[in-house]
Design a protein around this motif. Sequence first.
Motif, PDB file in Angstrom:
ATOM      1  N   VAL B 380     -12.939  20.330  33.985  1.00  0.00           N
ATOM      2  CA  VAL B 380     -11.832  21.057  33.360  1.00  0.00           C
ATOM      3  C   VAL B 380     -12.282  21.820  32.124  1.00  0.00           C
ATOM      4  O   VAL B 380     -12.981  21.283  31.263  1.00  0.00           O
ATOM      5  CB  VAL B 380     -10.690  20.085  32.993  1.00  0.00           C
ATOM      6  N   GLN B 381     -11.908  23.075  32.095  1.00  0.00           N
ATOM      7  CA  GLN B 381     -12.115  23.896  30.898  1.00  0.00           C
ATOM      8  C   GLN B 381     -10.764  24.298  30.376  1.00  0.00           C
ATOM      9  O   GLN B 381      -9.875  24.630  31.150  1.00  0.00           O
ATOM     10  CB  GLN B 381     -12.897  25.161  31.251  1.00  0.00           C
ATOM     11  N   TYR B 391     -11.884  22.270  25.658  1.00  0.00           N
ATOM     12  CA  TYR B 391     -12.574  21.464  26.667  1.00  0.00           C
ATOM     13  C   TYR B 391     -13.601  22.345  27.353  1.00  0.00           C
ATOM     14  O   TYR B 391     -13.260  23.394  27.877  1.00  0.00           O
ATOM     15  CB  TYR B 391     -11.593  20.960  27.732  1.00  0.00           C
ATOM     16  N   GLN B 392     -14.811  21.921  27.363  1.00  0.00           N
ATOM     17  CA  GLN B 392     -15.850  22.724  27.994  1.00  0.00           C
ATOM     18  C   GLN B 392     -15.974  22.376  29.478  1.00  0.00           C
ATOM     19  O   GLN B 392     -15.888  23.225  30.342  1.00  0.00           O
ATOM     20  CB  GLN B 392     -17.215  22.489  27.314  1.00  0.00           C
ATOM     21  N   ASN B 393     -16.177  21.120  29.740  1.00  0.00           N
ATOM     22  CA  ASN B 393     -16.418  20.703  31.112  1.00  0.00           C
ATOM     23  C   ASN B 393     -16.070  19.230  31.196  1.00  0.00           C
ATOM     24  O   ASN B 393     -16.923  18.361  31.083  1.00  0.00           O
ATOM     25  CB  ASN B 393     -17.897  20.944  31.458  1.00  0.00           C
ATOM     26  N   LEU B 394     -14.775  18.988  31.396  1.00  0.00           N
ATOM     27  CA  LEU B 394     -14.281  17.634  31.248  1.00  0.00           C
ATOM     28  C   LEU B 394     -14.168  16.948  32.607  1.00  0.00           C
ATOM     29  O   LEU B 394     -13.563  17.472  33.528  1.00  0.00           O
ATOM     30  CB  LEU B 394     -12.918  17.679  30.557  1.00  0.00           C
ATOM     31  N   ASP B 395     -14.781  15.772  32.719  1.00  0.00           N
ATOM     32  CA  ASP B 395     -14.666  14.969  33.934  1.00  0.00           C
ATOM     33  C   ASP B 395     -14.144  13.590  33.580  1.00  0.00           C
ATOM     34  O   ASP B 395     -14.716  12.901  32.743  1.00  0.00           O
ATOM     35  CB  ASP B 395     -16.051  14.809  34.595  1.00  0.00           C
ATOM     36  N   ILE B 396     -13.054  13.229  34.207  1.00  0.00           N
ATOM     37  CA  ILE B 396     -12.524  11.884  34.000  1.00  0.00           C
ATOM     38  C   ILE B 396     -12.078  11.360  35.359  1.00  0.00           C
ATOM     39  O   ILE B 396     -11.511  12.110  36.153  1.00  0.00           O
ATOM     40  CB  ILE B 396     -11.286  11.883  33.073  1.00  0.00           C
ATOM     41  N   ARG B 423       1.177  19.667  32.884  1.00  0.00           N
ATOM     42  CA  ARG B 423       1.177  21.107  33.103  1.00  0.00           C
ATOM     43  C   ARG B 423       2.045  21.851  32.103  1.00  0.00           C
ATOM     44  O   ARG B 423       2.738  22.808  32.451  1.00  0.00           O
ATOM     45  CB  ARG B 423       1.621  21.449  34.532  1.00  0.00           C
ATOM     46  N   PHE B 424       2.047  21.396  30.861  1.00  0.00           N
ATOM     47  CA  PHE B 424       2.646  22.205  29.810  1.00  0.00           C
ATOM     48  C   PHE B 424       1.735  23.415  29.623  1.00  0.00           C
ATOM     49  O   PHE B 424       2.164  24.476  29.233  1.00  0.00           O
ATOM     50  CB  PHE B 424       2.762  21.418  28.515  1.00  0.00           C
ATOM     51  N   TYR B 425       0.490  23.182  29.857  1.00  0.00           N
ATOM     52  CA  TYR B 425      -0.498  24.252  29.887  1.00  0.00           C
ATOM     53  C   TYR B 425      -1.292  24.095  31.175  1.00  0.00           C
ATOM     54  O   TYR B 425      -1.431  22.976  31.673  1.00  0.00           O
ATOM     55  CB  TYR B 425      -1.456  24.148  28.689  1.00  0.00           C
ATOM     56  N   ASP B 426      -1.800  25.199  31.687  1.00  0.00           N
ATOM     57  CA  ASP B 426      -2.641  25.107  32.872  1.00  0.00           C
ATOM     58  C   ASP B 426      -4.105  25.192  32.466  1.00  0.00           C
ATOM     59  O   ASP B 426      -4.444  25.873  31.494  1.00  0.00           O
ATOM     60  CB  ASP B 426      -2.299  26.230  33.858  1.00  0.00           C
ATOM     61  N   VAL B 427      -4.929  24.505  33.225  1.00  0.00           N
ATOM     62  CA  VAL B 427      -6.362  24.492  32.899  1.00  0.00           C
ATOM     63  C   VAL B 427      -6.955  25.884  33.096  1.00  0.00           C
ATOM     64  O   VAL B 427      -6.457  26.682  33.883  1.00  0.00           O
ATOM     65  CB  VAL B 427      -7.133  23.475  33.772  1.00  0.00           C
ATOM     66  N   ILE B 587     -15.433  14.483  25.848  1.00  0.00           N
ATOM     67  CA  ILE B 587     -15.504  13.039  26.002  1.00  0.00           C
ATOM     68  C   ILE B 587     -16.928  12.678  25.591  1.00  0.00           C
ATOM     69  O   ILE B 587     -17.881  13.000  26.295  1.00  0.00           O
ATOM     70  CB  ILE B 587     -15.293  12.622  27.465  1.00  0.00           C
ATOM     71  N   VAL B 588     -17.084  12.085  24.446  1.00  0.00           N
ATOM     72  CA  VAL B 588     -18.450  11.781  24.015  1.00  0.00           C
ATOM     73  C   VAL B 588     -18.946  10.475  24.613  1.00  0.00           C
ATOM     74  O   VAL B 588     -20.131  10.315  24.875  1.00  0.00           O
ATOM     75  CB  VAL B 588     -18.590  11.797  22.480  1.00  0.00           C
ATOM     76  N   GLU B 589     -17.998   9.546  24.817  1.00  0.00           N
ATOM     77  CA  GLU B 589     -18.399   8.295  25.447  1.00  0.00           C
ATOM     78  C   GLU B 589     -17.258   7.805  26.308  1.00  0.00           C
ATOM     79  O   GLU B 589     -16.097   8.100  26.016  1.00  0.00           O
ATOM     80  CB  GLU B 589     -18.687   7.221  24.374  1.00  0.00           C
ATOM     81  N   GLN B 590     -17.541   7.109  27.381  1.00  0.00           N
ATOM     82  CA  GLN B 590     -16.472   6.417  28.073  1.00  0.00           C
ATOM     83  C   GLN B 590     -16.967   5.108  28.651  1.00  0.00           C
ATOM     84  O   GLN B 590     -18.144   4.945  28.961  1.00  0.00           O
ATOM     85  CB  GLN B 590     -15.806   7.294  29.133  1.00  0.00           C
ATOM     86  N   GLY B 591     -16.045   4.167  28.758  1.00  0.00           N
ATOM     87  CA  GLY B 591     -16.438   2.859  29.247  1.00  0.00           C
ATOM     88  C   GLY B 591     -15.489   1.811  28.714  1.00  0.00           C
ATOM     89  O   GLY B 591     -14.436   2.140  28.183  1.00  0.00           O
ATOM     90  N   LYS B 592     -15.865   0.520  28.875  1.00  0.00           N
ATOM     91  CA  LYS B 592     -15.033  -0.543  28.348  1.00  0.00           C
ATOM     92  C   LYS B 592     -15.441  -0.850  26.914  1.00  0.00           C
ATOM     93  O   LYS B 592     -16.526  -0.485  26.476  1.00  0.00           O
ATOM     94  CB  LYS B 592     -15.165  -1.800  29.214  1.00  0.00           C
TER      95      LYS B 592
END
Lengths: 582, 613
Positions: B380-381, B391-396, B423-427, B587-592
């Motif tokens: 997602v940008q 957002y440059q290149n967001l993966d979640i 969808r208040f805004y579109d990617v 997203i700089v980090e993700q995990g538990k």
Amino acid sequence: MIKLIRYLKPFLPSVVLVLVLVLLQSLSQLFLPTLMADIVDKGIAADNYAVIFRIGGIMLAVALVSAACAFAASFFSARVGMGYGRVLRNKVFSHVQGFSLREYNQFGAASLITRITNDITQVQMVVLMSMRMLIIAPLMMIGGIVMAVSKAPQLSRLILILMPVLLIAVSVMAYAVMPLFKAMQAKLDKLNLVLRENLTGIRVIRAFNRDEHEQKRFDAANLDLTNTSILVNRLMAIAMPGMTLLLNLASIAIIWFGGQRVAGGSLQVGDLMAFLQYMMQIMFSLMMVSMMFVMLPRAMASVNRINAVLEIQPEIADPELGMAVNLATGSAIEKRGYLEFRNVTFSYPGAEVPVLQDISFLASPGEVTAVIGGTGSGKSTLINLIPRFYDVDSGSILVDGVDVRDMTQESLRNKIGYVPQQALLFTGTIASNIRFGKEDATFAEVHKAAETAQALDFISAMPEGFDAPVAQGGVNLSGGQKQRLAIARALVRHPEIYIFDDSFSALDFRTDARLRRALKDETANATMLIVAQRVTTVMDADRIIVLEKGTVAGIGTHKELMETCTVYREIVLSQVSEEEIA
Amino acid sequence: MSRERRRDEGGRPRLGPPRGGPAGLGLLEKPKDFKGTFRRLTGYLRPHLGKTVFVFVLAILSTAFGILSPRILGMATTELYESIQAGRAIDFAHIGKVLLALGILYVLSAVFSFGQQFVMAGVAQKTVYDMRREIKHKLSRLPLKYYDARTHGEILSRVTNDVDTISRSLQQSLTQLITSVVTLAGIVIMMLTISPLLTLVIVLVLPVAFVLTRTVTKRSRKYFAGQQKNLGDLNGHVEEMLTGHKIIKVFGRENESVRKFEEVNNKLYSTAWKAQFISGLIMPMMNFLNNIGFVAVCAFGGVMVTQGAMALGDLQAMIHYSRHFTQPITQTASIANILQATMAAAERVFEVLDEEEEVPDNPDAPEIHAIRGDVSFEGVQFGYKDGDQLYQNLDIDVCHGQTVAIVGPTGAGKTTLVNLLLRFYDVGAGRITVDGVDIRELTREDLRQIFGMVLQDTWLFNGTIGDNIAYGRLDASEEEVVQAAVAARADHFIRTLPEGYNTLLNEEASNISQGEKQLLTIARAILADPAILILDEATSSVDTRTEILIQKAMAELMQGRTSFVIAHRLSTIRNADLILVMNEGQIVEQGKHAELLVQNGFYAELYNSQFAG
């Protein structure tokens, strides 16, 4: 009305002058039909050109005088009307500036703003219009009656009949339309309300898919307003043609009855013509007066709203001159930065239960005192009592050993650096906002305060740095940035007592931590009072005051309270898990 | 970032300077395209074309009769005068007939005038009704971007003030313009039939009147502009100082504030009185010109009567006409100003109507039921402004039933995530899917049905507490509302209110506390029973003890639902299945929680700083 009129006093000479000018103008205006009658009766009927032109010349001169008077009246009335507005605005504004929070909240900011701006403008226009129209109308009317009667006393009975008819017509109309106007305003407000809610809640409405529902709400309000507007406008459609018709029928009556007098030889044709014109003038004035009566109720509402503000006397007043303890040089004041609550009880006006009850504690320089408690426990109220936004019901608050009521508000507040929950900034620059805390702060001081408040990063990231503009309310800054500036604003004061009213909420953990480290050094010799929601913010405090429903549920350090105070334990457990507490 | 900024504007519209001045002289706005706007505005009258024409005919008739009558009145006077001069008995039968005809004329004129206004009231108000409706409808189709770029006051002012201006203009100015022109023409014709010579004398006044009106209007405009600006400054200062009352007091800046106020006030005064003075000159000036015409008619007419070139009644009619001659001129001048302002207002309204709408819903939107709640962001940008990518290149990737905690410093782009999900805004590029379906494939209504959210700003409307909770699901029974309130732990405080669930929330909902408001919005979300939950710092102002209860209710609610939580509280975050650590739109980090701590990166620093005090 009368109360506000007294502010016209300084303008009295001008008002009198306007009155005289308007009187002269009306008189000269009234004189014209008489002169015209003379032309008819003495000039035309006698075939005398010389008389016609002589009287014509006089008429011209009279018209000139009338115009000159009107010009001058316009000049002076404009100055009086607008000057009055200026005086009243200054008066109300400075009066409101003296309000304590009690009076301020009684009206609310929005309402006070409208009163100072729109309402005063309204009143000012009425003053102006009154001088130009309201005064002239009765003068013209009375003058018209006098002249008409003198021209044709035989026809005065007609006036006696016509006037009441017109008056009744006007009052019936006003009676019918006034409530409708009010209803229309209310419906317009309703429409605005719905729309405003739609704007503020747009995300919620869309998230809940309620667009259609809202459209229906809006339509209902819209239709309601439209129906009333149509009704009002249709009723008003009767007014003007009706009035004109009455006037015209009156002129028919005058010709008819007047004609019979003329036939009887007791009336000259020229006088009849003049009478006709005077009659028109009388009626016209009457219509003007009735228009004023439509305008006045609206203005009266404004007047009442302004009066309501002026009538409120601020409850909190400085001690009488000379009675104030002089804090700068006073011998008793060796202390700096001591804050003590002694059995303080306080309740808001009209409340049955006090918000704060029997609160006692002492905070000394170099100490951090934290106040924690749930919503409605009285934390913010406690804080508001220190700068004397409110006066306590019983007990006392002492700053540096002196009851806050015994010092001037200015000297008291000079000792306090306050950081509010919602950081509020003012139009200006970053620097001017920090200097708000200390007007004569040097750049080095401003810079230092910003640094301590962790604001330097984002300030230097802005192209204009400290001169970067701040829009009204600081809307061009983020919540966290605003909060840091608000903190810098308090720091630059170098106060004896710092009050942080939950002021770290908009900061992220990192900034929060850095800020508190920096604050520790900066405020080592000051008394700190922190209101917080987060336990972690208060854990290190020298003294934690746990408030529960306006009473002190416990005072002590984190450790002590964990052992003795169940309320505190619950709060802590809700936020932090067991292992972290240790 | 712009997210947070807008919110501070609050719901209160900015106070604009009051509109207009006497005789419309204060109206300064000029439309950009008068003709085009005029044509478009008259387009709104088309459905009422028949009625509008009828109104115009009535207006013309009423005016014409009004103009005719003085002439007839003059006949009566002439009969009186000539009989006396000739020494014969007055023919009252004749006078009676004349007066009767006159009476009929008067009545007809009044009836027509009434009819015209009566019909126009319906036409004008219905037109405006349609216009308001259209705007509201349009507003519901505008993207959030539109709202974020404007203050509420600005939008509000278009629907109320501008439409109001149009309404008044339709009701009065339009027909007034016609009657003015008809009156002017009619008077000239009548005067010409009586005496071309005298008419010439009076008409000479016309250019003078015109020039004078123009000059005065022009001069006063300058001052009105100044007045308007100063008034705006003054209002701005008042608004700012009063909103910041507490801060002003605690920092002891009252005197400074009053000083500044007086300064602006003085400026206002110096322009205001000049504006009022100069605009106040128009009336006496016109009056004077009128008088000159009056005197001229009296003198020259008088001579003509003695020479037998004119009847006395005609002179009387002439006097009457000369008296009413300048009136339509001043009226047209002020109407011209009002029309300009109306066109400017209409232009602003049309601007709204012409705004670009949201991308329409996909017509072949798949039906959705039994949402599992898998959510993923794929490359997602996004940026609020072009060229300013947040957002440059967001993966979640989020599996159904998971709780996702989003943490990070202010401005990291947390709220933006919500804006995109709903969808208040579109990617800009990439896609967001729910259960594998691109959310742009779904209708907005269906999509938003899936989500339930509790936002940072607790929006409630002016209605009862019960209605506000039921907003989550309009067909909810009373019992369900209470159940939701109980689940949100709001039931208790509601019942302590004197009116209970029927308590009316006032305009700013200031009759309940911030924490209580939050409880209501939670109840609202609970009632909506969504498949996916979004909690945006929702618990930050609920008091800590209530929060325990809420957290329990929330845990229950989140069970089996995908939940996105934006919160500052680490205690809630710790239990999350997935933590997204955001910084500057990435997203700089993700995990538990445990994993992230081990990584000892950004999250670890964030977390530890909580306790470093």
